[in-house]
Write a protein that holds these residues in place. Structure first.
Motif, mmCIF file in Angstrom:
data_model
loop_
_atom_site.group_PDB
_atom_site.id
_atom_site.type_symbol
_atom_site.label_atom_id
_atom_site.label_comp_id
_atom_site.label_asym_id
_atom_site.label_seq_id
_atom_site.Cartn_x
_atom_site.Cartn_y
_atom_site.Cartn_z
ATOM 1 N N PHE A 1 0.820 -1.207 0.000
ATOM 2 C CA PHE A 1 0.000 0.000 0.000
ATOM 3 C C PHE A 1 0.857 1.263 0.000
ATOM 4 N N LEU A 2 2.174 1.084 0.009
ATOM 5 C CA LEU A 2 3.092 2.216 0.046
ATOM 6 C C LEU A 2 3.474 2.634 -1.366
ATOM 7 N N LEU A 3 3.359 3.912 -1.641
ATOM 8 C CA LEU A 3 3.860 4.495 -2.879
ATOM 9 C C LEU A 3 5.170 5.197 -2.533
ATOM 10 N N LYS A 4 6.265 4.630 -2.996
ATOM 11 C CA LYS A 4 7.581 5.140 -2.647
ATOM 12 C C LYS A 4 8.356 5.459 -3.908
ATOM 13 N N GLY A 5 9.116 6.531 -3.856
ATOM 14 C CA GLY A 5 9.919 6.896 -5.017
ATOM 15 C C GLY A 5 11.044 7.831 -4.636
ATOM 16 N N THR A 6 11.880 8.148 -5.609
ATOM 17 C CA THR A 6 12.999 9.060 -5.411
ATOM 18 C C THR A 6 13.008 10.078 -6.532
ATOM 19 N N LEU A 7 13.084 11.342 -6.196
ATOM 20 C CA LEU A 7 13.145 12.401 -7.185
ATOM 21 C C LEU A 7 14.539 12.460 -7.799
ATOM 22 N N PRO A 8 14.684 13.073 -8.965
ATOM 23 C CA PRO A 8 16.016 13.194 -9.583
ATOM 24 C C PRO A 8 17.045 13.877 -8.690
ATOM 25 N N ASN A 9 16.588 14.769 -7.787
ATOM 26 C CA ASN A 9 17.539 15.441 -6.902
ATOM 27 C C ASN A 9 17.947 14.586 -5.712
ATOM 28 N N GLY A 10 17.383 13.354 -5.588
ATOM 29 C CA GLY A 10 17.775 12.444 -4.521
ATOM 30 C C GLY A 10 16.790 12.350 -3.375
ATOM 31 N N LEU A 11 15.804 13.225 -3.332
ATOM 32 C CA LEU A 11 14.838 13.196 -2.228
ATOM 33 C C LEU A 11 13.935 11.964 -2.351
ATOM 34 N N THR A 12 13.711 11.279 -1.233
ATOM 35 C CA THR A 12 12.857 10.092 -1.190
ATOM 36 C C THR A 12 11.479 10.482 -0.673
ATOM 37 N N TYR A 13 10.450 9.861 -1.229
ATOM 38 C CA TYR A 13 9.110 10.136 -0.715
ATOM 39 C C TYR A 13 8.376 8.830 -0.433
ATOM 40 N N TYR A 14 7.544 8.874 0.626
ATOM 41 C CA TYR A 14 6.704 7.760 1.050
ATOM 42 C C TYR A 14 5.274 8.286 1.139
ATOM 43 N N ILE A 15 4.332 7.630 0.473
ATOM 44 C CA ILE A 15 2.930 8.070 0.498
ATOM 45 C C ILE A 15 2.050 6.857 0.760
ATOM 46 N N ARG A 16 1.141 6.993 1.675
ATOM 47 C CA ARG A 16 0.227 5.893 1.994
ATOM 48 C C ARG A 16 -1.155 6.481 2.263
#
Length: 954
Positions: A58-73
């Motif tokens: 159920f986790l939407l996880k990714g990394t932006l080109p600048n290196g920032l990681t995001y977690y969305i649930r």
């Protein structure tokens, strides 16, 4: 500022709460593991040789080109709310000698505003989201991370977007305005100065270099150093910020009632603009050197009221990335469960040397975990306490556990994880966000509840006793740090270092293996059942009201809000108001001591062993006008729970050991309380608010010495001898048809006798008129003031809403008016209203500020109260209260605990329970003129008590 370093003296606050608790089987409700529920969508476990665990589906996880990681649930566990978090992998351990305290300073500076948010706009944003911007909750600086946290509403168009923009400002746009830098420096410097007068901070300063083996962590207390903070300026702070606040070290976490894909798009829009330095500074990973052998240190403090012994055995951090790592985490949980039960048994013994004790394996500091044991003892019992702890650690290291312990621990683990699985849709966003935060910091995989549930079911049976005993020997190795802390006045009672070393090494050579007792049924013979003589259904709120042949009344509210959970409550009118003044202390302790005495022929230790693989929590209680039971259970363990309830009525156990322990624990809590500066203010408040009735004042040692087990036991027997006085409420996962046979058998058979009881009105309320008291005690520069309005009250749903509005609206007004420029000005508002023993209300306003600011701040509070009485609420304040209260109520209406409490209150007050559903509708009728009338009525200077605590002059 809240610093998340792990040091253990703060856990001693548990001694105070334990002293007033009467729970006896401290387990969460959970379903039986005997039958495996079918998951809605089973997460397939990878093969044992897989190299990586699956992530939460159920986790939407990714990394932006600048290196920032995001977690969305996305989750609707808390409707129309979201937890929004910025995690930065930068804390005090990255500071140079000249920068000690910079991470702390920047977290303060962040609350002064960003290019998109002035300080005033920040405060307005927090008010909109029913909060106050505070450095100890919104910004947390520790050794390895700096975390910024918001709870935002998602039922407004742009609140979430504004929250994300605010986090983006903190992530890369903090402004280093000279005035704001100076204000932050002033606040942090005052915190450091005040910490010199805080016992825990003094102890930490002496203990941390030893506990952290003189590592980099020992030299980088997140609070900082006064000299470095004084020398800081905008340029040096910005340099630290530029080095370490950068996208490749940052994560954004959003968990709540949101559209995950839409949030992802918003994050990409807002956070892609962040840029790190052209040449990123390398992150140095600092380690804590292993402890070699047994290291011992003694520390004393003039205010410490007891002896604290701590044993720390560090280990490399265990990070669960693979199935093998996950299996290790399961084994560690079993280890903690079994050892905690052993320590608790020692603490429950009548001759126990422990005032408080705990032990287990958990995360420590830096890249380390640790086995940590801590015990509290009276100074004159230090030798026995340390020897007992040493013996139990050595017993476990040398012999490990026994098979019955392991089986109970497995059953309890399955029960717990089953409950978590059933409640997976109700896990609060903050808890989910915390798991993702750990994932970002440690690299451990956030697998989600379904994987954990299925893994436990499929694999816990593979764990054998030899594996667990090998793990115990590894975790309890003899490379350890032992810290003893004691009152300065008792320094002479310290054992020698050689004595302590002996107790932990050769002194435990004669230790024997642990012996476990087999379980037997709680009730071998069932009672003669009663009958249902009346049953009525309230179709409005879907509640069934039952009367049994012995007069017992039962309220049944079946739900599916939290599957598998049943909340149980029972009450009768009377409580300690029915005890004489001479017997009051004994009566006040009655339910508490019975709750730790076991039942029938079972001691408390035996009872806890019998119930460890069951999710049962039943506790007798006594208040001033009520006595009864609270508790909860899993649906599958309901019969055991109601059997235990029956035995508390019919076969309470009179245990002198439990009585002696209760008296000793209460005396210990009083000793601890005596060194807390705020306690003298609270003692004065208790005396005045109770009309100087001794029952409302803090218990004294003399009163405890005069109390007796015989009187306590007889008071308990008298109160519970007539079940016809009782009303029981059951809320949760059951059907009326299925539960009625248990109700008839175990409640319908309870004893009754002629006559009924009710409470006595002892007139325990604040006197009318104006009272002012000033108390001088303690050190430091902080003053406390309580302003208390009180009086007679017309208890009704409408007036209750009015008083609730006074609480929220006055708080909003004070939060807007008072600017926390020093970091030490705080205000709070609390209301209380009761119908019994007589209808009364109370409004408490709390003020904390530096002594020099107290008169000014109090004047601001009084001015806001006067304006409130003259004008009522502003429209935006009224809207905030109505919207937040409605939203909270709508969320609570889907919770068993809320319905259980609301139905009990309605039964106690005689109110119509159908009105529970009308609260949101009634909120809409609140008007500004009504808030003005309420302010005039309930903030009436004719009945005002003002209490102030000032520090002693230096």
């Amino acid at each position: 500022m809240n610093f998340k370093h792990t040091f253990f003296l703060s856990a001693t606050v548990l001694l105070v709460t334990a002293g007033g608790a009467f729970a006896q089987v401290k387990k969460k409700p959970a379903p039986s593991p005997k039958s495996k529920p079918v998951p809605a969508a089973k997460q397939i476990a990878p093969p044992a040789n897989a190299q990586i665990l699956p992530s939460d589906p159920f986790l939407l996880k990714g990394t932006l080109p600048n290196g920032l990681t995001y977690y969305i649930r996305s989750t609707t566990a808390l409707a129309k709310n979201a937890e929004v978090v910025l995690v930065n992998k930068a804390g005090s351990v990255l500071e140079t000698d000249a920068q000690r305290g910079y991470a702390h300073l920047i977290s303060h500076l962040a609350l002064k505003g960003t290019p998109g948010f002035t300080e005033e706009q920040l405060a307005a944003f927090m008010q909109l989201n029913k909060g106050k911007l505070k450095a100890d909750s919104n910004a947390i600086s520790s050794y390895d991370e700096s975390v910024y946290r918001l709870t935002v509403r998602t039922d407004t168009a742009d609140a979430l977007n504004k929250g994300l923009k605010l986090l983006a400002g903190w992530a890369g746009g903090i402004t280093f305005d000279a005035a704001n830098v100076n204000a932050a420096k002033t606040g942090v410097t005052e915190e450091l100065k005040n910490s010199l007068n805080v016992m825990k901070d003094r102890l930490d300063k002496n203990a941390l270099p030893f506990m952290l083996n003189n590592s980099r962590y020992a030299l980088r207390n997140p609070k900082g150093e006064e000299a470095a903070i004084a020398a800081a300026d905008a340029a040096t702070l910005k340099s630290f910020y530029t080095d370490w606040y950068r996208p490749d070290l940052q994560a954004i976490i959003v968990v709540g009632d949101v559209d995950a894909k839409q949030v992802e798009a918003t994050i990409k829009t807002i956070f892609s603009a962040l840029k790190g330095p052209a040449v990123p500074k390398p992150v140095t990973l600092y380690a804590i050197a292993p402890v070699v052998g047994t290291q011992i240190k003694f520390i004393t403090d003039k205010e410490l009221p007891y002896v604290v012994t701590q044993v720390v055995i560090p280990q490399p951090r265990a990070v669960a990335k693979t199935p093998a790592g996950f299996m290790q985490s399961v084994q560690l949980n079993l280890f903690n469960e079994m050892l905690a039960n052993r320590i608790d048994e020692l603490r429950q013994q009548s001759n126990s040397p422990f005032l408080f004790a705990q032990a287990g394996y958990n995360s420590f500091i830096g890249k380390q975990d640790a086995f940590i044991a801590m015990v509290l003892a009276n100074a004159r019992g230090i030798d026995t306490a340390v020897k007992t702890l040493a013996t139990e650690i050595e017993r476990t290291r040398k012999f490990g556990f026994v098979s019955t312990e392991l089986e109970r621990a497995k059953q309890n683990a399955l029960s717990q994880v089953g409950f978590e699985y059933q409640q997976r849709d109700n896990i609060l966003p903050a808890s989910i966000a915390a798991e993702y935060q750990r994932n970002f910091i440690t690299g451990g995989i956030a697998t989600g509840t379904s994987y954990k549930y299925n893994y436990y079911l499929d694999n816990i049976g593979k764990i054998d006793l030899a594996t667990m005993n090998a793990l115990a020997a590894k975790l309890l190795n003899q490379n350890r740090a032992i810290l003893l802390q004691a009152p300065e006045t008792e320094k002479a009672l310290f054992p020698t270092e050689q004595a302590v070393r002996t107790w932990f090494t050769t002194g435990s050579a004669a230790v024997s293996a642990y012996e476990d007792n087999a379980s037997i049924p709680l009730m071998e013979k069932l009672p003669v059942a009663g009958k249902v003589v009346s049953i009525k259904t309230d179709s409005t709120i879907l509640v069934t009201n039952v009367t049994l042949s012995n007069g017992v009344k039962v309220i049944l509210k079946p739900t599916q809000f939290q599957p598998g959970q049943i909340i149980m409550n029972g009450f009768a009118l009377g409580g300690t108001s029915l005890a004489s003044d001479a017997d009051f202390t004994s009566a006040d302790l009655a339910a508490r001591v019975i709750g730790i005495s076991g039942v029938a022929g079972f001691s408390q230790t035996q009872l806890e062993r019998m119930l460890r693989n069951k999710s049962v929590n039943i506790s007798p209680y006594t208040s001033d006008i009520l006595h009864g039971f609270t508790g909860f259970t899993s649906a599958n363990d309901f019969e055991t729970a109601i059997q235990l309830l029956h035995l508390y009525f019919t076969q309470p156990r009179k245990d002198i050991a439990a009585w002696q322990k209760t008296i000793a624990d209460t005396k210990g809590a009083l000793v601890l309380r005596a060194v807390e500066e705020g306690s003298v203010l609270q003692d004065t408040a208790n005396a005045i608010l109770s009309g100087y009735n001794k029952r409302g004042m803090t218990t004294t040692i003399a009163q405890l010495n005069a109390a007796s087990l015989d009187k306590a036991y007889q008071f308990y027997k008298d109160r519970y001898s007539n079940a016809a006085n009782f009303t029981f409420t059951f809320t949760g996962s059951f059907t009326v048809e299925a539960i009625l046979p248990f109700i008839e058998t175990y409640l319908g058979s309870l004893p009754t006798k002629a006559g009924t009881e009710t409470f006595k009105n002892l007139g325990m309320h604040p006197p009318a008129g104006n009272i002012t008291r000033t108390i001088v005690k303690g050190k430091g520069d902080i003053a406390l003031t309580q302003m208390i309005y009180s009086g007679k009250y017309d208890y009704s749903a409408v007036n209750n809403i009015d008083l609730d509005a006074v609480e929220t609206i006055l708080y909003l007004k004070l939060a807007q008016r008072i600017k926390d420029t020093t970091g030490n000005i705080q205000t709070g508002v609390r209301v209380n209203y009761t119908k019994h023993p007589e209808s009364r209300y109370r409004v408490n306003i709390d003020i904390q500020s530096p002594v020099a600011d107290l008169e000014r701040v109090t004047g601001l509070v009084v001015d806001e109260i006067n304006k409130f009485r003259q004008n009522g609420a502003e429209q935006k304040e009224l809207n905030t209260f109505v919207l937040d209260d409605a939203r909270t109520t709508q969320s609570q209406l889907r919770q068993n605990a809320y319905w259980s409490g609301a139905l009990n209150v309605a039964a106690q007050t005689g109110d119509d329970p159908d009105k529970i559903l009308l609260h949101v509708q009634s909120l809409q009728q609140l008007t500004i003129p009504r808030t003005k009338e309420a302010a005039i009525k309930y903030l009436n200077d004719a009945n005002l008590i003002k209490l102030t605590l000032l520090p002693e002059k230096k």
